[in-house]
Motif scaffolding. Structure first.
Motif, PDB file in Angstrom:
ATOM      1  N   ASN A 246       0.815  -1.214   0.000  1.00 34.66           N
ATOM      2  CA  ASN A 246       0.000   0.000   0.000  1.00 34.66           C
ATOM      3  C   ASN A 246       0.850   1.266   0.000  1.00 34.66           C
ATOM      4  O   ASN A 246       0.335   2.364  -0.160  1.00 34.66           O
ATOM      5  N   THR A 247       2.173   1.118   0.167  1.00 35.05           N
ATOM      6  CA  THR A 247       3.072   2.269   0.125  1.00 35.05           C
ATOM      7  C   THR A 247       3.382   2.693  -1.311  1.00 35.05           C
ATOM      8  O   THR A 247       4.091   3.671  -1.533  1.00 35.05           O
ATOM      9  N   SER A 248       2.850   1.942  -2.283  1.00 32.46           N
ATOM     10  CA  SER A 248       3.080   2.222  -3.698  1.00 32.46           C
ATOM     11  C   SER A 248       1.737   2.218  -4.437  1.00 32.46           C
ATOM     12  O   SER A 248       0.689   2.001  -3.844  1.00 32.46           O
ATOM     13  N   SER A 249       1.809   2.479  -5.746  1.00 31.91           N
ATOM     14  CA  SER A 249       0.616   2.437  -6.609  1.00 31.91           C
ATOM     15  C   SER A 249      -0.462   3.412  -6.132  1.00 31.91           C
ATOM     16  O   SER A 249      -1.619   3.054  -5.931  1.00 31.91           O
ATOM     17  N   THR A 250      -0.057   4.664  -5.969  1.00 34.24           N
ATOM     18  CA  THR A 250      -1.015   5.692  -5.569  1.00 34.24           C
ATOM     19  C   THR A 250      -1.977   5.990  -6.720  1.00 34.24           C
ATOM     20  O   THR A 250      -1.710   5.660  -7.878  1.00 34.24           O
ATOM     21  N   LYS A 251      -3.097   6.652  -6.391  1.00 33.06           N
ATOM     22  CA  LYS A 251      -4.097   6.979  -7.411  1.00 33.06           C
ATOM     23  C   LYS A 251      -3.509   7.882  -8.491  1.00 33.06           C
ATOM     24  O   LYS A 251      -3.755   7.690  -9.682  1.00 33.06           O
ATOM     25  N   LYS A 252      -2.715   8.887  -8.070  1.00 31.40           N
ATOM     26  CA  LYS A 252      -2.115   9.802  -9.038  1.00 31.40           C
ATOM     27  C   LYS A 252      -1.190   9.060 -10.001  1.00 31.40           C
ATOM     28  O   LYS A 252      -1.189   9.305 -11.213  1.00 31.40           O
ATOM     29  N   PHE A 253      -0.409   8.165  -9.445  1.00 29.62           N
ATOM     30  CA  PHE A 253       0.534   7.418 -10.274  1.00 29.62           C
ATOM     31  C   PHE A 253      -0.212   6.506 -11.250  1.00 29.62           C
ATOM     32  O   PHE A 253       0.109   6.477 -12.448  1.00 29.62           O
TER      33      PHE A 253
END
Length: 314
Positions: A246-253
């Motif tokens: 969950n520390t990666s794959s943000t919505k913006k990205f």
């Protein structure tokens, strides 16, 4: 002269002893199979005997991306027009599997090995691959001395690189490497970070109209920097960063990438990866999701017009 009944009794006793010994041996072999070394031994034996499943799939397409099932780790083979590149090599105990997979694919010396970052679940198997196959070039990111791990895996890799005399190259944003007709453009790390995950090499592969983005274990801070840079991140295929943490794959990205396909290299883990939040975010972008813990090894095959996906556990 010894009578026949006594000879028959001795023969029967000998047969019973042999049968008991065989049963004990089989039991010991069975118990050995359930140990880590035992499972690795039988897996390699089956592989060398020709029973390696998906690695035997006939692939006529010029570009093939193999995301190997190596548990919560990364090992990705990219083949393009007769040339081959290995991105990361899994953990130490998966070195046999990665090396055997290359052998089954008919790969001798690799054209290139890319180490996304020096964490043990990405470099552990690379010393064995270098010793058994070799590589013409070894690419890695520039890392500050204070974040170098100096683990057994890191020291073993350094030693084998020196022993084999493999040419090394530090990749920086804007660097380009050609693999057959494919172009790999390195995008990150954009600056120095205080951890190896955000310092991961990130590159975008382009071949015809197909694109794929490989992110190592990049986390939120590095993702934000990439999005803010304005670099074109749009890609057909996304290798999901950090095993679905969950520390990666943000919505913006994910909005910037807008992947059609997403693949997560993951295995049983106390953190319950991939995280449900990450899966939901990927689903919200209508990405077709593949996971090595469910699908086994996954191959994305591009023939110049269409993408075909092969999975080990169809």
């Amino acid at each position: 002269m010894e009578d026949r009944p006594k000879r028959r009794e001795r023969g029967d006793l000998r047969n019973r002893i042999l049968a008991a010994g065989s049963a004990i041996l089989l039991l010991l072999l069975l118990l050995f199979s359930f140990t880590g070394p035992g499972a690795a031994f039988w897996g390699r034996l089956m592989s060398l005997a020709g029973h390696n499943g998906i690695s035997d799939v006939a692939l006529d397409a010029p570009l093939n991306i193999h995301v190997l099932d190596v548990g919560k780790a990364d090992a990705i083979l990219i083949e393009c027009e007769g040339q081959s590149l290995l991105l990361d090599g899994g953990t130490v105990d998966k070195g046999d599997k990665v090396s055997d997979y290359l052998t089954r694919r008919g790969i001798g010396k690799l054209d290139c090995i890319v180490s996304s970052h020096p964490d043990k679940d990405h470099i552990g198997g690379l010393p064995q691959v270098l010793q058994e196959h070799g590589a013409r070039l070894f690419c890695h990111p520039a890392l500050a001395e204070e974040i170098l791990p100096h683990t057994d895996e890191f020291l073993a890799l350094e030693a084998v690189l020196k022993e084999t005399g493999t040419e090394q190259s530090v990749q920086t944003p804007g660097s380009v490497y050609s693999l057959g007709g494919a172009k790999l453009t390195f995008l990150a790390p954009l600056r120095e970070y205080d951890n190896t995950n955000d310092s991961s090499l990130v590159f975008k592969l382009s071949y015809g109209d197909f694109t794929a983005l490989f992110c190592g274990d990049m986390e939120e801070e590095a993702e934000e920097d990439l999005v803010a840079s304005g670099i074109d991140l749009n890609a057909d295929l996304l290798k999901v960063s950090h095993h679905g943490s969950n520390t990666s794959s943000t919505k913006k990205f994910l909005k910037a990438v807008s992947p059609r396909y997403a693949v997560i290299s993951v295995g049983p883990d106390k953190n319950n990866l991939p995280q449900k939040k990450v899966l939901r975010r990927l689903e919200n972008f209508d990405a077709e999701i593949y996971r090595t813990d469910i699908d086994g090894t996954v191959i994305f095959s591009y023939d110049g017009e269409a993408i075909t996906v092969y999975t080990e556990r169809e």
